[in-house]
Write a protein that holds these residues in place. Structure first.
Motif, mmCIF file in Angstrom:
data_model
loop_
_atom_site.group_PDB
_atom_site.id
_atom_site.type_symbol
_atom_site.label_atom_id
_atom_site.label_comp_id
_atom_site.label_asym_id
_atom_site.label_seq_id
_atom_site.Cartn_x
_atom_site.Cartn_y
_atom_site.Cartn_z
ATOM 1 N N THR A 191 124.599 -3.325 46.770
ATOM 2 C CA THR A 191 124.364 -2.299 46.999
ATOM 3 C C THR A 191 123.750 -1.067 46.235
ATOM 4 O OG1 THR A 191 126.751 -2.274 45.511
ATOM 5 C CG2 THR A 191 126.980 -3.342 47.365
ATOM 6 N N SER A 192 123.928 0.407 47.369
ATOM 7 C CA SER A 192 123.122 0.866 46.504
ATOM 8 C C SER A 192 123.299 2.689 47.101
ATOM 9 C CB SER A 192 121.402 0.710 46.185
ATOM 10 O OG SER A 192 121.613 1.868 45.931
ATOM 11 N N HIS A 193 123.352 3.398 46.474
ATOM 12 C CA HIS A 193 123.405 5.307 47.276
ATOM 13 C C HIS A 193 122.106 4.909 47.777
ATOM 14 C CE1 HIS A 193 127.483 5.606 47.217
ATOM 15 N NE2 HIS A 193 127.207 5.536 46.117
ATOM 16 N N GLN A 194 120.943 4.528 46.629
ATOM 17 C CA GLN A 194 119.272 4.455 46.888
ATOM 18 C C GLN A 194 118.746 3.852 47.834
ATOM 19 O OE1 GLN A 194 118.043 6.515 44.791
ATOM 20 N NE2 GLN A 194 120.249 6.794 43.456
ATOM 21 N N LEU A 195 118.570 4.650 49.223
ATOM 22 C CA LEU A 195 118.066 3.923 50.495
ATOM 23 C C LEU A 195 117.287 3.406 50.522
ATOM 24 C CD1 LEU A 195 119.102 6.359 53.234
ATOM 25 C CD2 LEU A 195 120.591 4.863 52.068
ATOM 26 N N GLY A 196 116.226 4.207 49.817
ATOM 27 C CA GLY A 196 114.621 3.588 49.443
ATOM 28 C C GLY A 196 114.379 2.079 48.461
ATOM 29 N N GLU A 197 115.776 1.775 47.588
ATOM 30 C CA GLU A 197 115.653 0.621 47.484
ATOM 31 C C GLU A 197 115.942 -0.553 48.706
ATOM 32 O OE1 GLU A 197 118.581 0.159 44.142
ATOM 33 O OE2 GLU A 197 117.262 2.077 43.213
ATOM 34 N N ILE A 198 116.912 0.243 49.184
ATOM 35 C CA ILE A 198 117.861 -1.417 50.370
ATOM 36 C C ILE A 198 116.141 -1.556 51.523
ATOM 37 C CG2 ILE A 198 119.007 -1.080 52.559
ATOM 38 C CD1 ILE A 198 120.799 -1.534 49.568
ATOM 39 N N GLU A 199 115.784 0.167 51.307
ATOM 40 C CA GLU A 199 114.723 -0.545 52.468
ATOM 41 C C GLU A 199 113.274 -1.164 52.088
ATOM 42 O OE1 GLU A 199 113.026 2.999 55.203
ATOM 43 O OE2 GLU A 199 113.908 3.856 52.485
ATOM 44 N N ARG A 200 113.368 -1.253 51.039
ATOM 45 C CA ARG A 200 112.264 -1.979 50.155
ATOM 46 C C ARG A 200 112.995 -3.802 49.878
ATOM 47 N NH1 ARG A 200 110.689 -4.782 45.941
ATOM 48 N NH2 ARG A 200 109.181 -4.112 44.511
#
Length: 285
Positions: A191-200
């Motif tokens: 889980t994350s609010h950082q969308l770039g982390e989810i994308e990666r």
């Protein structure tokens, strides 16, 4: 494909507030699934239920084939949980923290020594292994927090906002740890609010809002195709390519030249389209 998490109609109420509302969720073995949502969407509540820390109000939950309520003790030996809040003993050294948590999971002797060594290597803390944790920076504490959850080599790892408030170097080290886990076949819920982390990092993405699932799929599946028909300086936007091409044909029949091109929105654009732009400063996580 074998599933490590199967959730059907999961509901969690806190008094009159519904934090999770009829959620269905499946995570396949070896998959890294990203759980996205605004503040109060139900992400952390869902993670706490799946990791045996909260009882659901209703619904069916199976994690590694076990009911987290009835089989909680056995399940805790097979999962790793990285909470948003740091869970460290600051008066102990980094190595002592790893050894302590390893013993809780039944590790002894050479097996425990190897687990401590691996944790220090993964977290990049070998040179600071003998320092007390209270002297660590925020990023070092975050990295150790993750290593503690991995000390017993769990089959399934829950990473709940693991990069909150840390420096870019520590964030990239955590990305390396996730990549290592994926390479080893470990299943991950991230889980994350950082969308770039989810994308990666994630194979599939689930977006929650107000406790409900509003979208699910790979990044490519969530990036809905937009089509734009252009005639001179005017542009018309359509939901599908076929609609745009029909408009182009109609314009051509009227003697106007036009063309079509497709645009792939980023994950942030998709996320905001699904959950809205209003601020979410309250509510249960």
């Amino acid at each position: 494909m074998e599933s490590v998490i199967e959730v059907r109609d999961l509901t969690k109420r806190f008094g009159g507030h519904v934090a999770v509302d009829g959620l269905d969720l499946v995570v396949a073995r070896g998959q890294c699934l990203g759980l996205l949502g605004p503040n109060g969407a139900g992400k952390s509540t869902t993670v706490r239920i799946l990791s045996t820390l909260l009882r659901p109000t209703a619904g069916t939950v199976r994690v590694l084939g076990l009911d987290p309520v009835e089989g909680g003790s056995a399940l805790r030996h097979r999962i790793g949980v990285v909470p948003q809040e740091l869970a460290l003993y600051e008066h102990l050294t980094g190595a002592e923290n790893l050894a302590f948590f390893g013993r809780l999971y039944g590790l002894r002797g050479a097996e425990l020594e190897a687990a401590v060594e691996r944790g220090l290597t993964l977290s990049g803390l070998k040179e600071r292994a003998g320092d007390r944790v209270k002297a660590y920076s925020g990023g070092m504490k975050r990295r150790l927090n993750i290593a503690l959850a991995l000390v017993h080599r769990p089959e399934l790892v829950f990473l709940d906002e693991p990069t909150v408030g840390i420096d870019p170097q520590s964030r990239n080290r955590i990305f390396d740890v996730v990549d290592t886990l994926r390479g080893e076949g470990t299943s991950i819920l991230y889980t994350s609010h950082q969308l770039g982390e989810i994308e990666r990092l994630c194979d599939r993405i689930v977006i929650l809002d107000h406790g409900r699932k509003v979208a699910e799929g790979s990044l490519a599946e969530l990036q809905r195709l937009d089509a734009v028909a252009k005639a001179g300086t005017a542009s018309l936007r359509f939901a599908t390519v076929s609609e745009a091409r029909a408009a182009v044909e109609a314009l051509a029949a009227s003697g106007l030249a036009a063309d079509v091109h497709e645009e792939m929105p980023g994950l942030e654009e998709v996320f905001l389209a699904l959950t809205g732009r209003e601020l979410r400063d309250g509510g249960v996580a």
